[in-house]
Structure formats: C-alpha cells, structure tokens
Design a protein around this motif. Structure first.
Motif: not given
Length: 178
Positions: A168-176
């Motif tokens: 979830g934090a990855v998605r918040e940081t750099v959305p695909p």
C-alpha cells in the motif's frame, strides 16, 4: 509499466515472497527481486520459479564491471523484509551486499525508497536500530516501522508480516502506470 525493485533480507517473511510478487504484479508493477546472499541461500530451491514469475533474473550479487544491467530502471524500491543487520549496514553505508548497496545508492539517485524492517523485540532494544531508522528517515527513506508499520515480535514468535502495508505504501509513493 512501473518497475518495482523488491529487495529482501533473510527473515521468515521472505519465505512467502511469491504471493507478494503476484500481488504487486496484479497491481500493475513489473517486479525485480533482489536478495541478500543469505536470503538467496534460503530461497535456492525456488529461485528458478521466482525468475519465471518475475520474468527477470533474481539478483544477489553485484554485476561484473562492463556488464549490462539485467533489470529495467527502478521507478520505486521496497526493501522488505529488512533485517537488523541490513538496516544497520545500510544506515552506516556498509554496502557489502548487492541489495544494501543498491538501496544506499538509490538515495543519491533519487529513486523513491521504502523499507519495512523485520526484527524481534530483543533486537528492537538495541540502540543501533533506532539510530539507523532515524538516519534512513533523515535521508528520505520511508521506513514502515512502529505504529502503522512493522511492530516487532517477541523472539521465537512469528506474527503475519504486514505485506499489505508495504505494498500500500508503494502504491501511495509511486502509483503504477499502464
């Protein structure tokens, strides 16, 4: 497609890495898996399957000088699970392993970087851990530790690792992107 470097240390949550890769892929990430040497030994029987799953070579060593990169350029990197040893080495700039070296260099390259430690409560009592977490945060690394991230287990006990928080934090940081 957005490239996620998933970097891992030898900690029990690593043994369940394939479903994590699949979740990241279904969210729209091209996943490249990097491991510490000990983590690569732990996953030795699964490495060919993990390479098939990611479509990339699993890396645990630095490439030879003059050799082309085996992976596409990273858009974001997640170092999880990150052990006590890896967190402290990274914060000190001790880059004897490929994944710690990549993470240290990624700070200077401006690659968005997240980490989620995996330590027990005995390690968490060591003052070096708090210093290292603070140092990484001061360098711009998003450290998912404590409330809202990984919370240490008592030695010998294993709770589910909160991979959902990390992804979830990855998605918040750099959305695909498509």
């Amino acid at each position: 497609m957005t490239t996620l470097y998933l970097l891992g240390s030898a900690a029990p949550p690593l043994l369940d890495i394939a479903p994590v890769i699949e979740k990241a892929q279904s969210a729209g990430y091209d996943v490249c898996l990097g491991l510490t040497p000990a983590a690569a030994r732990w996953l030795e029987p699964q490495l060919s399957e993990l390479e098939r799953l990611t479509g990339h070579r699993v890396r645990s060593e630095y490439k030879q000088p003059g050799t082309a990169d085996a992976w596409p350029r990273a858009d974001v990197a997640l170092f999880a699970p990150a052990t006590f040893n890896s967190i402290n080495a990274w914060a000190l700039g001790l880059t004897s392993s490929f994944v710690v070296g990549f993470a240290a260099e990624a700070i200077g390259k401006g690659i968005p970087l997240l980490t989620m430690p995996c330590v027990n409560t005995a390690y968490a009592q060591h003052r070096a851990l708090d210093r290292s977490v603070a140092e990484l945060r001061a360098m711009g690394v998003r450290v998912l530790y404590g409330e809202g991230g990984f919370e240490p287990n008592p030695p010998g006990q294993r709770r589910p690792y909160p991979w959902h928080l990390a992804l979830g934090a990855v998605r918040e940081t750099v959305p695909p992107r498509a």
